[in-house]
Design a protein around this motif. Structure first.
Motif, PDB file in Angstrom:
ATOM      1  N   LEU A  41      10.886  -9.935  -1.795  1.00  0.00           N
ATOM      2  CA  LEU A  41       9.954  -9.623  -0.715  1.00  0.00           C
ATOM      3  C   LEU A  41       8.648 -10.364  -0.964  1.00  0.00           C
ATOM      4  CD1 LEU A  41      10.463  -5.739  -0.435  1.00  0.00           C
ATOM      5  CD2 LEU A  41      11.734  -7.574   0.703  1.00  0.00           C
ATOM      6  N   ASN A  42       8.234 -11.151   0.014  1.00  0.00           N
ATOM      7  CA  ASN A  42       6.980 -11.894  -0.086  1.00  0.00           C
ATOM      8  C   ASN A  42       5.895 -11.146   0.678  1.00  0.00           C
ATOM      9  OD1 ASN A  42       8.393 -14.075  -1.396  1.00  0.00           O
ATOM     10  ND2 ASN A  42       9.147 -14.656   0.635  1.00  0.00           N
ATOM     11  N   ALA A  43       4.786 -10.901   0.022  1.00  0.00           N
ATOM     12  CA  ALA A  43       3.713 -10.115   0.627  1.00  0.00           C
ATOM     13  C   ALA A  43       2.431 -10.925   0.710  1.00  0.00           C
ATOM     14  CB  ALA A  43       3.482  -8.842  -0.180  1.00  0.00           C
ATOM     15  N   GLY A  49      -5.109  -4.815   4.650  1.00  0.00           N
ATOM     16  CA  GLY A  49      -4.209  -4.379   3.584  1.00  0.00           C
ATOM     17  C   GLY A  49      -2.962  -5.243   3.496  1.00  0.00           C
ATOM     18  N   GLU A  50      -2.208  -5.039   2.439  1.00  0.00           N
ATOM     19  CA  GLU A  50      -1.052  -5.893   2.166  1.00  0.00           C
ATOM     20  C   GLU A  50       0.144  -5.534   3.038  1.00  0.00           C
ATOM     21  OE1 GLU A  50       0.654  -7.589  -1.970  1.00  0.00           O
ATOM     22  OE2 GLU A  50       1.147  -5.486  -1.598  1.00  0.00           O
ATOM     23  N   GLN A  51       0.868  -6.573   3.479  1.00  0.00           N
ATOM     24  CA  GLN A  51       2.093  -6.398   4.244  1.00  0.00           C
ATOM     25  C   GLN A  51       3.175  -7.333   3.701  1.00  0.00           C
ATOM     26  OE1 GLN A  51       1.591  -6.728   8.500  1.00  0.00           O
ATOM     27  NE2 GLN A  51      -0.097  -5.258   8.573  1.00  0.00           N
ATOM     28  N   VAL A  52       4.437  -6.920   3.871  1.00  0.00           N
ATOM     29  CA  VAL A  52       5.566  -7.797   3.575  1.00  0.00           C
ATOM     30  C   VAL A  52       5.724  -8.734   4.760  1.00  0.00           C
ATOM     31  CG1 VAL A  52       8.049  -7.935   3.131  1.00  0.00           C
ATOM     32  CG2 VAL A  52       6.700  -6.083   2.119  1.00  0.00           C
ATOM     33  N   THR A  53       5.557 -10.021   4.521  1.00  0.00           N
ATOM     34  CA  THR A  53       5.525 -10.996   5.610  1.00  0.00           C
ATOM     35  C   THR A  53       6.791 -11.840   5.714  1.00  0.00           C
ATOM     36  OG1 THR A  53       4.414 -12.592   4.165  1.00  0.00           O
ATOM     37  CG2 THR A  53       3.020 -11.145   5.506  1.00  0.00           C
ATOM     38  N   SER A  54       7.566 -11.912   4.633  1.00  0.00           N
ATOM     39  CA  SER A  54       8.790 -12.708   4.666  1.00  0.00           C
ATOM     40  C   SER A  54       9.701 -12.294   3.515  1.00  0.00           C
ATOM     41  CB  SER A  54       8.490 -14.213   4.592  1.00  0.00           C
ATOM     42  OG  SER A  54       7.932 -14.546   3.337  1.00  0.00           O
ATOM     43  N   GLY A 128       3.585  -2.530   5.880  1.00  0.00           N
ATOM     44  CA  GLY A 128       2.669  -2.352   4.760  1.00  0.00           C
ATOM     45  C   GLY A 128       3.357  -2.029   3.451  1.00  0.00           C
ATOM     46  N   THR A 129       2.648  -2.280   2.367  1.00  0.00           N
ATOM     47  CA  THR A 129       3.157  -1.974   1.028  1.00  0.00           C
ATOM     48  C   THR A 129       2.493  -0.737   0.429  1.00  0.00           C
ATOM     49  OG1 THR A 129       1.518  -3.333  -0.131  1.00  0.00           O
ATOM     50  CG2 THR A 129       3.518  -4.445   0.643  1.00  0.00           C
ATOM     51  N   LEU A 130       1.457  -0.211   1.103  1.00  0.00           N
ATOM     52  CA  LEU A 130       0.728   0.933   0.577  1.00  0.00           C
ATOM     53  C   LEU A 130       0.835   2.133   1.497  1.00  0.00           C
ATOM     54  CD1 LEU A 130      -2.617  -0.767  -0.570  1.00  0.00           C
ATOM     55  CD2 LEU A 130      -0.534  -0.437  -1.895  1.00  0.00           C
ATOM     56  N   GLY A 131       0.809   3.311   0.900  1.00  0.00           N
ATOM     57  CA  GLY A 131       0.742   4.553   1.649  1.00  0.00           C
ATOM     58  C   GLY A 131      -0.509   5.311   1.248  1.00  0.00           C
ATOM     59  N   TYR A 132      -1.096   6.032   2.183  1.00  0.00           N
ATOM     60  CA  TYR A 132      -2.326   6.773   1.920  1.00  0.00           C
ATOM     61  C   TYR A 132      -2.020   8.263   1.928  1.00  0.00           C
ATOM     62  CZ  TYR A 132      -7.227   8.224   2.240  1.00  0.00           C
ATOM     63  OH  TYR A 132      -8.458   8.798   2.007  1.00  0.00           O
ATOM     64  N   ILE A 133      -2.241   8.930   0.790  1.00  0.00           N
ATOM     65  CA  ILE A 133      -2.001  10.365   0.666  1.00  0.00           C
ATOM     66  C   ILE A 133      -3.282  11.096   1.044  1.00  0.00           C
ATOM     67  CG2 ILE A 133      -1.290  12.237  -0.870  1.00  0.00           C
ATOM     68  CD1 ILE A 133       0.187  10.188  -2.554  1.00  0.00           C
ATOM     69  N   LEU A 173       7.304  -7.383  -5.979  1.00  0.00           N
ATOM     70  CA  LEU A 173       6.805  -8.149  -4.849  1.00  0.00           C
ATOM     71  C   LEU A 173       6.300  -9.511  -5.312  1.00  0.00           C
ATOM     72  CD1 LEU A 173       4.600  -5.538  -2.943  1.00  0.00           C
ATOM     73  CD2 LEU A 173       6.699  -6.566  -2.084  1.00  0.00           C
ATOM     74  N   SER A 174       6.383 -10.488  -4.437  1.00  0.00           N
ATOM     75  CA  SER A 174       5.776 -11.787  -4.689  1.00  0.00           C
ATOM     76  C   SER A 174       4.571 -11.938  -3.778  1.00  0.00           C
ATOM     77  CB  SER A 174       6.782 -12.918  -4.429  1.00  0.00           C
ATOM     78  OG  SER A 174       6.146 -14.180  -4.556  1.00  0.00           O
ATOM     79  N   ASP A 175       3.387 -11.953  -4.388  1.00  0.00           N
ATOM     80  CA  ASP A 175       2.146 -12.170  -3.654  1.00  0.00           C
ATOM     81  C   ASP A 175       1.288 -13.068  -4.528  1.00  0.00           C
ATOM     82  OD1 ASP A 175      -0.409 -12.074  -2.514  1.00  0.00           O
ATOM     83  OD2 ASP A 175      -0.058 -10.081  -1.674  1.00  0.00           O
ATOM     84  N   PRO A 176       1.282 -14.366  -4.275  1.00  0.00           N
ATOM     85  CA  PRO A 176       0.600 -15.305  -5.165  1.00  0.00           C
ATOM     86  C   PRO A 176      -0.860 -14.973  -5.442  1.00  0.00           C
ATOM     87  CG  PRO A 176       1.987 -16.495  -3.613  1.00  0.00           C
ATOM     88  CD  PRO A 176       1.990 -15.069  -3.178  1.00  0.00           C
TER      89      PRO A 176
END
Length: 424
Positions: A41-43, A49-54, A128-133, A173-176
């Protein structure tokens, strides 16, 4: 009809002739005739905020693929995102999802792997890759489970076709941009991430600046759940990442970027956290090629408070401070100010405050504007609202402007102003 390549085919023709790698590679056929492919998963951290884009499928080992045979319908993608820690009864977590992702493009990269571009963008749910509690006021890294389905055969350049039976997800995740920050733990146990400037800067023999980014309340730890990830500080917004971009690195002539993560939130006990942050700064300065006269601090919201607090506790440490929508009054209202006027009036660190008039979380007049009135010689940028690339964000998100070097006074932008400041 698609044909499944069996291991005995490889042994008979040779791995090179069959165009497949043997087990241990990213894509191969096993004894049962199953074609197994790993995927990543590329983010990307967007302003919100961060998202999985590809998704990258490690298909190079299958042989040369005919790109003309790849379409948005070749693969189906289903995504499920769940909390990594239990949610207490009556509490709620935002941004969990269980849905199909839309593939907007399918292509080959320069290695011959298939890349599936996914629909994403500001405000889009299910990426998104994050959740807010809500009950903990914390972001957490969601557990992401992606299920891929091949709907049409992959055509190789020799006109053979292959169907993948087994997709295996890479857990990381891959996020350079995020991956460029190394992960550390201080002597006192506080986690932090560190970006080091490229060799083109660090090899010049001169000492480099250090930029300290202090996160908001949502990026601290979720204790006592023992959730302390050293991840959300970089993934929730572009605050720290902005200073590691090529543009910022050119302006600062190569800078280290430090992002500590609190074990709760800075406003819980700023005087206790201050020496813990100072310990990390001192250690990084000692271990790396850091110029002690060019250490800068910036932070958002809860971290905006801590940026100011650090300059009251260590008045000789920083060359400049950029507090964004920071808190100085009691929070919540009713108690003593978090930073009283007597402390604000003694700040000697050059300070540039940033906020938005429509901030519903931290009253801009009672906090940023008030601090500007009291801190001697301070600068301030007061936006009407937070809009970037045509998308309107919540008014509290004014850190987006600093992460994009937007605030300016008399033609000088905030990053350039910071870079010009040297501790006397």
């Amino acid at each position: 009809m698609a044909t499944r390549i069996r291991r005995r085919t490889i042994l008979a023709a040779g791995a090179g002739a069959a165009g497949l790698s043997l087990p241990g590679g990213a894509a191969y056929a096993d004894d049962r005739g199953t074609t197994r492919v790993r995927f990543t998963l590329n983010a990307q951290v967007l302003d919100g905020g961060e998202q999985v884009t590809s998704i990258t499928l490690r298909t190079a080992g299958l042989g040369p693929i005919d790109p003309a045979g790849l379409t948005t319908g070749t693969f189906g993608v289903h995504a499920k995102a769940t909390s990594p820690i239990p949610i207490a009864p009556g509490d709620i977590i935002f941004s969990e999802y269980d849905l199909d992702r839309t593939v907007t493009a399918a292509r080959l990269d320069d290695r011959g792997d298939i890349v599936l571009e996914l629909s994403h963008g500001e405000g889009q749910t299910g990426a998104g890759t994050l959740g807010y509690i809500a009950g903990k006021s914390r972001n957490v890294m969601l557990d992401l489970t992606y299920t891929l389905t091949q709907r049409a055969p992959i055509t190789l350049c020799d006109h053979r076709s292959i169907t993948i039976d087994n997709f295996v997800q890479n857990p990381r995740l891959s996020d350079p941009e995020v991956d460029a920050f190394s992960s550390h733990i201080s002597g006192s146990g506080m986690k932090y991430r560190l970006y080091s400037p490229a060799r083109s800067h660090s090899s010049r023999g001169r000492k480099r600046p250090l930029i300290v980014w202090l996160h908001g309340a949502g990026e601290g730890a979720s204790l006592p759940d023992n959730y302390y990830d050293n991840e959300t500080t970089l993934r929730a917004n572009r605050g720290a990442l902005g200073f590691a971009t090529p543009q910022a690195q050119r302006i600062f002539d190569g800078a280290y970027v430090l992002a500590p993560q609190s074990t709760s939130y800075w406003m819980e006990n700023g005087p206790r956290y201050a020496p813990l942050i100072h310990e990390i700064i001192s250690d990084v300065t000692r271990r790396h090629h850091v110029d002690p006269n060019r250490i800068y601090v910036a932070g958002c919201s809860n971290g905006g408070y801590m940026s100011m607090k650090m300059t009251t506790v260590y008045p000789e440490l920083f060359a400049a401070s950029v507090p964004i929508c920071g808190v100085v009054q009691a929070f919540p209202a009713g108690g003593a100010p978090l930073i009283p006027d007597s402390e604000l009036a003694r700040i000697t660190t050059p300070t540039w405050l940033v906020t938005s008039r429509d901030d519903p979380t931290v009253d801009p007049q009672a906090n940023t504007v008030h601090a500007h009135d009291v801190i001697p010689g301070s600068l301030m940028t007061l936006y009407d609202q937070v809009v970037w690339n045509g998308y309107r964000f919540p008014g509290h998100f004014s850190w987006i402007y600093v992460a994009r070097n937007d605030p300016s006074i008399d033609g000088t932008h905030v990053w350039e102003w910071m870079a010009e400041q040297h501790r006397q």
